[in-house]
Motif scaffolding. Structure first.
Motif, PDB file in Angstrom:
ATOM      1  N   PHE A 196       0.839  -1.199   0.000  1.00  0.00           N
ATOM      2  CA  PHE A 196       0.000   0.000   0.000  1.00  0.00           C
ATOM      3  C   PHE A 196       0.877   1.252   0.000  1.00  0.00           C
ATOM      4  N   ALA A 197       1.917   1.252   0.821  1.00  0.00           N
ATOM      5  CA  ALA A 197       2.822   2.402   0.893  1.00  0.00           C
ATOM      6  C   ALA A 197       3.551   2.603  -0.429  1.00  0.00           C
ATOM      7  N   ARG A 198       3.971   1.518  -1.050  1.00  0.00           N
ATOM      8  CA  ARG A 198       4.660   1.620  -2.347  1.00  0.00           C
ATOM      9  C   ARG A 198       3.764   2.242  -3.404  1.00  0.00           C
ATOM     10  N   SER A 199       2.462   1.963  -3.320  1.00  0.00           N
ATOM     11  CA  SER A 199       1.532   2.497  -4.318  1.00  0.00           C
ATOM     12  C   SER A 199       1.441   4.020  -4.255  1.00  0.00           C
ATOM     13  N   ILE A 200       1.777   4.607  -3.113  1.00  0.00           N
ATOM     14  CA  ILE A 200       1.766   6.070  -2.987  1.00  0.00           C
ATOM     15  C   ILE A 200       2.776   6.681  -3.949  1.00  0.00           C
ATOM     16  N   TYR A 201       3.873   5.968  -4.182  1.00  0.00           N
ATOM     17  CA  TYR A 201       4.898   6.403  -5.137  1.00  0.00           C
ATOM     18  C   TYR A 201       4.721   5.736  -6.502  1.00  0.00           C
ATOM     19  N   ASP A 202       3.511   5.215  -6.753  1.00  0.00           N
ATOM     20  CA  ASP A 202       3.226   4.529  -8.018  1.00  0.00           C
ATOM     21  C   ASP A 202       4.201   3.388  -8.273  1.00  0.00           C
ATOM     22  N   ASP A 203       4.547   2.670  -7.212  1.00  0.00           N
ATOM     23  CA  ASP A 203       5.442   1.506  -7.280  1.00  0.00           C
ATOM     24  C   ASP A 203       6.827   1.834  -7.814  1.00  0.00           C
ATOM     25  N   ALA A 204       7.228   3.111  -7.725  1.00  0.00           N
ATOM     26  CA  ALA A 204       8.537   3.514  -8.244  1.00  0.00           C
ATOM     27  C   ALA A 204       9.670   3.096  -7.305  1.00  0.00           C
ATOM     28  N   ILE A 205       9.337   2.671  -6.097  1.00  0.00           N
ATOM     29  CA  ILE A 205      10.356   2.287  -5.125  1.00  0.00           C
ATOM     30  C   ILE A 205      10.748   0.836  -5.345  1.00  0.00           C
ATOM     31  N   ASP A 206      12.045   0.615  -5.518  1.00  0.00           N
ATOM     32  CA  ASP A 206      12.568  -0.741  -5.691  1.00  0.00           C
ATOM     33  C   ASP A 206      12.635  -1.398  -4.321  1.00  0.00           C
ATOM     34  N   CYS A 207      11.573  -2.094  -3.978  1.00  0.00           N
ATOM     35  CA  CYS A 207      11.448  -2.637  -2.622  1.00  0.00           C
ATOM     36  C   CYS A 207      10.827  -4.027  -2.681  1.00  0.00           C
ATOM     37  N   ILE A 208      11.401  -4.952  -1.942  1.00  0.00           N
ATOM     38  CA  ILE A 208      10.861  -6.310  -1.839  1.00  0.00           C
ATOM     39  C   ILE A 208      10.151  -6.428  -0.496  1.00  0.00           C
ATOM     40  N   SER A 209       8.872  -6.700  -0.530  1.00  0.00           N
ATOM     41  CA  SER A 209       8.085  -6.801   0.705  1.00  0.00           C
ATOM     42  C   SER A 209       8.235  -8.190   1.314  1.00  0.00           C
ATOM     43  N   PHE A 210       8.554  -8.235   2.595  1.00  0.00           N
ATOM     44  CA  PHE A 210       8.650  -9.520   3.278  1.00  0.00           C
ATOM     45  C   PHE A 210       7.251 -10.140   3.371  1.00  0.00           C
ATOM     46  N   PRO A 211       7.124 -11.430   3.046  1.00  0.00           N
ATOM     47  CA  PRO A 211       5.789 -12.055   2.977  1.00  0.00           C
ATOM     48  C   PRO A 211       5.194 -12.398   4.343  1.00  0.00           C
ATOM     49  N   ARG A 212       4.878 -11.367   5.108  1.00  0.00           N
ATOM     50  CA  ARG A 212       4.148 -11.535   6.371  1.00  0.00           C
ATOM     51  C   ARG A 212       2.774 -10.917   6.156  1.00  0.00           C
ATOM     52  N   TYR A 213       1.738 -11.776   6.083  1.00  0.00           N
ATOM     53  CA  TYR A 213       0.418 -11.317   5.627  1.00  0.00           C
ATOM     54  C   TYR A 213      -0.518 -11.015   6.802  1.00  0.00           C
ATOM     55  N   GLU A 214      -1.138  -9.836   6.731  1.00  0.00           N
ATOM     56  CA  GLU A 214      -2.098  -9.432   7.764  1.00  0.00           C
ATOM     57  C   GLU A 214      -3.252  -8.686   7.095  1.00  0.00           C
ATOM     58  N   GLU A 215      -3.946  -7.838   7.857  1.00  0.00           N
ATOM     59  CA  GLU A 215      -5.126  -7.155   7.312  1.00  0.00           C
ATOM     60  C   GLU A 215      -4.733  -6.073   6.311  1.00  0.00           C
ATOM     61  N   VAL A 216      -5.612  -5.876   5.330  1.00  0.00           N
ATOM     62  CA  VAL A 216      -5.415  -4.830   4.319  1.00  0.00           C
ATOM     63  C   VAL A 216      -5.636  -3.457   4.965  1.00  0.00           C
ATOM     64  N   PRO A 217      -4.816  -2.454   4.648  1.00  0.00           N
ATOM     65  CA  PRO A 217      -5.030  -1.104   5.190  1.00  0.00           C
ATOM     66  C   PRO A 217      -6.424  -0.576   4.847  1.00  0.00           C
ATOM     67  N   GLU A 218      -6.981   0.231   5.746  1.00  0.00           N
ATOM     68  CA  GLU A 218      -8.306   0.817   5.555  1.00  0.00           C
ATOM     69  C   GLU A 218      -8.176   2.293   5.175  1.00  0.00           C
ATOM     70  N   VAL A 219      -8.986   2.725   4.224  1.00  0.00           N
ATOM     71  CA  VAL A 219      -9.108   4.147   3.902  1.00  0.00           C
ATOM     72  C   VAL A 219     -10.562   4.507   4.151  1.00  0.00           C
ATOM     73  N   LEU A 220     -10.819   5.234   5.234  1.00  0.00           N
ATOM     74  CA  LEU A 220     -12.184   5.454   5.709  1.00  0.00           C
ATOM     75  C   LEU A 220     -12.576   6.920   5.592  1.00  0.00           C
ATOM     76  N   SER A 221     -13.813   7.149   5.152  1.00  0.00           N
ATOM     77  CA  SER A 221     -14.297   8.521   4.982  1.00  0.00           C
ATOM     78  C   SER A 221     -15.446   8.804   5.941  1.00  0.00           C
ATOM     79  N   GLY A 222     -15.602  10.082   6.272  1.00  0.00           N
ATOM     80  CA  GLY A 222     -16.704  10.520   7.114  1.00  0.00           C
ATOM     81  C   GLY A 222     -17.328  11.777   6.543  1.00  0.00           C
TER      82      GLY A 222
END
Length: 752
Positions: A602-628
């Motif tokens: 999710f964080a990498r997508s903020i930079y449009d995946d321009a960051i050369d980064c390998i994510s360690f495969p530890r899987y948990e909940e998807v980040p929430e984007v909540l509106s009010g």
């Protein structure tokens, strides 16, 4: 019995034996400590009772020195024993975490090498039963898989074969499980370690050091080691483990904790990392911020100009984001970048050359109406500077020279004053003392006139550089200046006149002072670690060179976590030149371990995946984007999530806001809630509970859960906002939620 069960029996026996030896060592060292404490008290008493305290007798002074040396020696023994006890007690819970079996080339014995936080030696056999993780032989554990391997011993390279590589989970002196592994420290151990809750203090990672990290830790050849590491790659932790390794290596090179300095981005961050080295059995290292260095450099000038309580780096970042007076954040950022640039540093150097040749006005020096030295003579002596002595020190030399020239004249003056006093009324019985008093007043007046051109005020010099915009632009000939340079000069001069210099000006003045007054390099400091190096400007790196030019440097950073300027890899190209280092190694850490896979992507997508980064495969909940619909809705959702995260067992939460103003506003609405705190500037300390803080104060920290407040497109829409948002999201280990009203930020992508 299966092979695993048989091995388990053998491993339990080895662990029991190790624990037994540790307990024996603790008892032995404790008994030894009692005796050494008694000896130390006795030595102190003897020194006090058997020596005189005021004497000119050389023999008695020699006797006292001998007593003092004995006390110091016994104190060293006492401290060494105390530290051994602490080390052994820390190792009792988990004496070791790994093992490798190694057979040397042409050797027959297959040696079992157990690896832990420190060495453990069997007092009966003298055999090392656990090796320190920093020992040369232990390096094979991090570098090689089973098969051919080698390590550098003091007497040369040792080659051989690793026949077994094993990892252990030991807690409370009990073996829970073990398994054999290959080149990478097993993902099973990493999964277990990374799944833990975050700690308010950074922890050691010796059990999970990876091969590429170990290369950084054990480098001893480079004068400058530069590490570019993505968020969560462990670069700060690796830098601290490198310090621990260098101290271990320093047993032979006599490198001590007092020879190392850590330049930390903030006091909050310093508090966060303070436990790592003690946990590894080393003394804490001096930690200082650039803000602290600047204030130390300018301590006298700040007092002389009655400047105190000046805002520092955090205030500068706040202004780069929110604006300064009538100027928006973009303009402030531009001005900050210029004043920290090589261009501005070069202009300062040029002005100082101009100042000493043309602007420093010498005067004819008279004493008692007699010419002592002409101004041209003094200037010629001042400019005769073949050895490169700084301006202020040359002026002191001129002052001392003049004072030497008037020694005979002062004697003549004293005789004349005695005659005058003798002939006068009221002092005929104290002619000598009164004449000396008059001479002293004459001398003070003379010294005051002399100091008109021999005593310098660096604040005044800085102001004079800015007073004439036309002259300033001439100084910058051949250099690229901002389009609004006249506005920059004018506003800066006005701030200096009001005695309200900004942090970037204080930094430039600190550099100017070091160039004008000089400072002996701190030769005691032989290794400097700079964290978050992407946030430092050429001006600040030049200050570090002036202060610690002979030291070796380890610098770590992440170009994607700079705030007021776009991060580029090219910033690392200028660091060797700025620090004056030729033997330089650059390494990269591209694997991120901190955040879950979902948060990291999710964080990498903020930079449009321009960051050369390998994510360690530890899987948990998807980040929430909540509106009010409004702020009250956001507040309710925020409090609901905070409660839920605490119920899930998470202990460290952070609510991150864009600015300090927003932070204070939100905290005022949350104040009084249990376990909700605020980090207010540079002196805060993130702890267990829920901390409300600006994003820029959270740099380098990590939390179980992060809640980012106000992520609408009005609040986060510029390139700087993108960088802030990325920093905020990469602070989270397990949970991430973002809250907005209206339209969400353009940088938040629908991808997971």
């Amino acid at each position: 019995m299966s092979v695993y069960d048989k091995n388990m029996e053998e491993e339990k026996l080895y662990l029991d034996n190790t624990v037994e030896i540790l307990q024996h060592l603790i008892m032995t060292e404790t008994d030894k400590l009692t005796g050494r404490k008694r000896e130390l008290k006795s030595s102190n008493k003897d020194m006090w009772e058997d020596t005189v305290h005021f004497t000119d007798d050389f023999d008695r002074l020699t006797e006292m020195n001998q007593h003092l040396q004995q006390v110091q020696s016994r104190f060293y023994d006492y401290e060494n024993t105390r530290k051994n006890i602490e080390k052994y007690k820390k190792m009792l819970d988990s004496p070791y975490f790994g093992r490798l079996d190694f057979t040397e080339t042409d050797g027959e014995e297959n040696e079992k090498i157990y690896i832990g936080k420190g060495n453990i030696t069997d007092p009966k056999s003298g055999k090392i039963i656990v090796y320190d993780w920093r020992a040369p032989i232990s390096g094979m554990y991090y570098r090689f898989e089973p098969g051919k391997a080698s390590f550098k011993a003091p007497f040369g390279e040792i080659t051989g074969e690793i026949t077994l590589k094993r990892q252990y989970k030991i807690a409370r002196s009990q073996l829970e499980y073990f398994f054999d592994c290959s080149i990478q420290i097993s993902d099973e151990i990493l999964q277990e370690v990374l799944s833990r809750n975050s700690s308010p203090k950074m922890r050691s990672i010796i059990e999970t050091i990876q091969k590429e990290q170990d290369i950084i830790i054990r480098d001893t050849d480079s004068d400058l080691l530069i590490v570019q590491g993505v968020a969560g790659s462990g670069k700060t932790s690796i830098a601290l483990h490198r310090v621990a390794f260098l101290l271990y290596e320093g047993i032979s090179s006599k490198l001590a904790s007092s020879n190392i300095l850590i330049l930390s981005p903030s006091d909050t961050f310093s508090n966060y990392i303070e436990n790592v080295l003690p946990e590894l059995g080393e003394e804490n290292i001096e930690r200082i911020t650039m803000e602290g260095i600047v204030k130390d450099c300018l301590e006298d000038e700040l007092a002389k100009n009655r400047l105190a309580g000046l805002e520092g780096r955090n205030n500068q970042l706040e202004e780069c984001i929110s604006g300064r007076g009538s100027y928006d954040g973009n303009k402030v950022s531009k001005w900050v970048r210029f004043k920290g640039s090589n261009t501005f540093r070069e202009i300062i150097d040029r002005y100082l050359r101009l100042y000493e040749r043309r602007l420093l006005n010498f005067e004819d020096v008279y004493y008692n109406n007699r010419l002592v030295a002409g101004k041209n003579e003094l200037k010629a002596a001042f400019l005769n500077n073949k050895t490169g002595i700084p301006i202020a020190k040359r002026l002191v030399r001129i002052e001392n020279r003049v004072m030497d020239m008037i020694v005979d004249l002062r004697r003549e003056r004293l005789k004349r004053l005695e005659v005058i006093v003798r002939k006068g009324d009221g002092h005929e019985f104290q002619e000598k003392s009164f004449a000396r008093l008059l001479l002293m007043k004459d001398s003070q007046a003379f010294a005051a006139k002399l100091k008109r051109f021999t005593e310098l005020d660096v604040f005044s010099i800085y102001k004079s550089m800015l007073k004439d915009p036309e002259q300033f632009c001439k100084l910058a000939k051949g250099l690229s200046l901002p389009d609004d340079i006249s506005e920059i000069i004018g506003c800066t001069y006005e701030a200096m006149e009001r005695k309200c210099p900004h942090y970037e000006d204080l930094t430039a003045i600190a550099y100017m002072k070091l160039r004008v007054f000089g400072k002996e390099e701190d030769e005691d400091i032989r290794q400097v670690v700079i964290d978050e190096v992407q946030d430092y400007y050429p001006m600040q790196m030049a200050i570090m060179k002036e202060l610690y030019g002979r030291a070796r440097f380890t610098v770590v950073g992440d170009i994607f976590q700079s705030i007021e300027r776009a991060g580029r890899l090219s910033i690392y190209d200028v660091v060797p030149e700025l620090l004056g280092k030729s033997r330089t190694v650059r390494l990269s850490l591209n694997r991120s371990y901190r955040s879950s896979y979902e948060i990291n992507e999710f964080a990498r997508s903020i930079y449009d995946d321009a960051i050369d980064c390998i994510s360690f495969p530890r899987y948990e909940e998807v980040p929430e984007v909540l509106s009010g619909d409004n702020e009250e809705d956001l507040l309710k959702m925020l409090l609901e999530r905070i409660g839920r995260y605490f119920e899930e067992g998470f202990e460290t939460l952070a609510v991150l806001c864009k600015t300090m103003k927003q932070t204070k506003s939100l905290f005022n609405r949350l104040e009084g809630r249990k376990e909700i705190y605020i980090v207010n500037g540079n002196d805060g300390d993130a702890d267990k509970g829920c901390t409300v803080m600006p994003i820029y104060t959270a740099k380098g920290l990590e939390f179980d859960a992060v809640l980012v407040y106000g992520t609408d497109d009005t609040n986060y829409c510029t390139d700087m906002d993108r960088r802030l948002l990325y920093i905020a999201c990469t602070r989270a280990l397990h949970r991430l939620s973002l809250y907005y009203t209206g339209k969400k930020s353009r940088f938040l992508k629908e991808r997971i």
